[in-house]
Scaffold this active site. Structure first.
Site, short mmCIF file in Angstrom:
data_model
loop_
_atom_site.label_atom_id
_atom_site.label_comp_id
_atom_site.label_asym_id
_atom_site.label_seq_id
_atom_site.Cartn_x
_atom_site.Cartn_y
_atom_site.Cartn_z
N GLY A 119 0.83 -1.20 0.00
CA GLY A 119 0.00 0.00 0.00
C GLY A 119 0.86 1.25 0.00
N GLY A 170 0.75 -5.15 1.24
CA GLY A 170 -0.51 -5.11 0.50
C GLY A 170 -0.42 -5.75 -0.86
N GLU A 193 5.69 -4.85 7.73
CA GLU A 193 4.92 -3.81 8.44
C GLU A 193 5.52 -3.42 9.79
OE1 GLU A 193 2.13 -5.50 5.42
OE2 GLU A 193 3.61 -6.30 6.82
N ASP A 201 -1.17 -6.56 8.13
CA ASP A 201 -2.63 -6.46 7.99
C ASP A 201 -3.09 -7.20 6.74
OD1 ASP A 201 -1.38 -4.63 6.33
OD2 ASP A 201 -2.95 -3.11 6.50
#
Length: 493
Positions: A119, A170, A193, A201
């Site tokens: 992301g 992501g 992350e 996530d």
């Protein structure tokens, strides 16, 4: 050659329809013919201007063939990192294609040297720290991303992703829920992350917690980068193929897909893929792993990351490292363990503890529940200074010197960790019909697993009975003398 192949394929399909179905078949396949003509024109554009010529300014572009659609993540300067608009585009395109009967398969690729580097948290943080509506826009990115992850997991059409390059965070979420994930020697996969003050996530705890030998725990806490065949052998990818064969795989899928039914899609495409790709779990492939492959160190990974706390994990890691250093033949192992230690030392102490608790508590949760918890936790992360500091140090200023709060593991309290598991102001709203479909799909998987277990038990019983019958026959044959066989020989038998 590509344009000639496209024309020949259309001609063969029309002849096949006329032979089998007559004029009605031609009318049925007319949409496919038109689609093939567009593909023919796209090939000319590809040769003249490159793959993105028809709509090169969009962040997600696509091309079509007779019965396949290929989507491209088109932000090469940002390593194809996901934006809010990209997540929406992927959802809309894939949902539309999933409802078209004549589309049999969907392929996903990245433009440039990266599949998807995750992301675009740099822009997310730049927006969030301004506060107000900008912070709502930052939260909107995560809402759209998690919604995309969930909908990708429920696609009925086969999704084939080619992970040729960086596939991180992501970016793993974009492909991991599809049926086919094809790695190459250029693939680099990681969940980094914790190094930027966030937790893994995109629903990753749903599958990281199920990886054998605590491999998922290692990936989550260290952000270790799997490369090449390790990406396939870990299960993040389902197959491995040399990068120069990727185009041939695409063409083969495009050639076989038009003639499959909904029930046959998976089998037909799987057989087509395997013509070019050795299965990722083949024992022969495992024996060809390089010396520094993570799969050579699975016993050590299992022992180190079995700890119930981060402190216990680090203590065991130090012990394994001390045992490996004096041994010349264990130099690769010592280097690997040292890399893990340095990665955990550089990660956010609070997020290490948050991630470990998530891994220990989400093993039995379904994907929708994991994503809802991710969305609640990311709202707390946007209120926590570590996320901002990690992104600043790694992606904005790039000084790689984040000032974590608190700075050491021993200063992290249970109350700090508990805060991330408390209710959040906003809940992730997933479509009710898709939640019902997830339940139906899970029920079908449980029934299928039960049927497989019964079939395995039945085959085991049949094998045992066969072995018993063969033993009886062997004893009878031994008791009966052959013609001309001496009695003494018979008694010995």
């Amino acid at each position: 050659k590509a344009r000639l192949w496209c024309l020949c394929n259309m001609q063969l399909e029309l002849l096949r329809a006329r032979t089998l179905l007559g004029a009605r078949g031609l009318r049925t396949l007319a949409p496919r013919f038109v689609s093939g003509v567009r593909s023919f024109r796209a090939e000319a554009e590809l040769e003249k201007f490159g793959p993105m010529s028809p709509n090169q300014d969009e962040e997600v572009v696509w091309e079509d063939s007779v019965s396949c659609r290929t989507a491209y993540l088109n932000r090469p300067k940002a390593l194809n990192s996901l934006s809010t608009g990209m997540c929406r585009s992927i959802k809309q395109l894939f949902e539309t294609w999933d409802q078209k009967d004549h589309i049999k398969a969907i392929m996903l690729k990245g433009v440039g040297k990266s599949f998807c580097a995750g992301g675009d948290v740099r822009n997310v943080i730049l927006s969030a720290r301004d506060g107000g509506d900008k912070k709502k826009e930052a939260l909107e990115f995560f809402r759209e991303e998690y919604d995309m992850n969930f909908k990708l997991s429920l696609l009925q059409k086969p999704l084939i992703s080619f992970l040729d390059g960086y596939t991180m965070g992501g970016g793993v979420g974009v492909c991991i829920y599809g049926r086919f994930r094809v790695a190459t020697e250029n693939s680099v996969a990681a969940m980094p992350e914790c190094a930027i003050g966030l937790f893994p996530d995109i629903g990753s705890m749903h599958w990281l917690s199920k990886m054998p030998c605590n491999l998922g725990v290692m990936l989550a806490l260290t952000g270790y980068r799997l490369k090449g065949r390790d990406v396939a052998a870990s299960g993040i990818a389902t197959h491995f193929v040399p990068s120069d064969s990727v185009r041939a795989v695409e063409r083969r899928i495009e050639a076989v897909a038009p003639y499959s039914t909904v029930e046959e899609d998976h089998t037909v495409i799987c057989e087509a893929v395997r013509e070019f790709i050795p299965d990722a779990y083949d024992e022969e492939l495992r024996t060809e792993m390089p010396e520094d492959s993570v799969f050579n160190f699975l016993p050590q990974i299992e022992r180190v990351f079995a700890g119930s706390t981060v402190e216990e994990i680090l203590q065991t890691l130090d012990a394994e490292l001390a045992a490996a250093r004096p041994q010349a033949e264990a130099a690769a192992l010592a280097e690997f363990l040292q890399e893990l230690k340095e990665s955990m030392a550089a990660a956010c102490p609070l997020m290490l503890k948050v991630a470990l608790r998530r891994l220990r508590t989400t093993n039995d949760m379904r994907l929708s529940e994991v994503l809802k918890l991710d969305y609640a936790m990311v709202q707390h992360s946007l209120e926590d200074p570590n996320f901002y500091e990690g992104v600043r140090a790694r992606l904005i200023d790039k000084d790689n010197a984040p000032k974590w709060s608190p700075p050491a593991l021993e200063e992290v309290t249970d109350a700090m960790v508990d805060k991330f598991f408390s209710p959040a102001p906003e809940a992730l709203a997933l479509p009710e019909e898709m939640l019902a479909y997830e339940e139906e799909l899970l029920r079908w998987k449980r029934d299928r697993a039960s049927q497989r277990l019964k079939l395995k038990e039945q085959r085991a019983r049949e094998a045992a009975e066969t072995e018993g019958d063969e033993a009886v026959r062997a004893a009878q044959e031994a008791a009966e003398p052959s013609e001309g066989e001496p009695t003494s020989r018979r008694s010995k038998l």
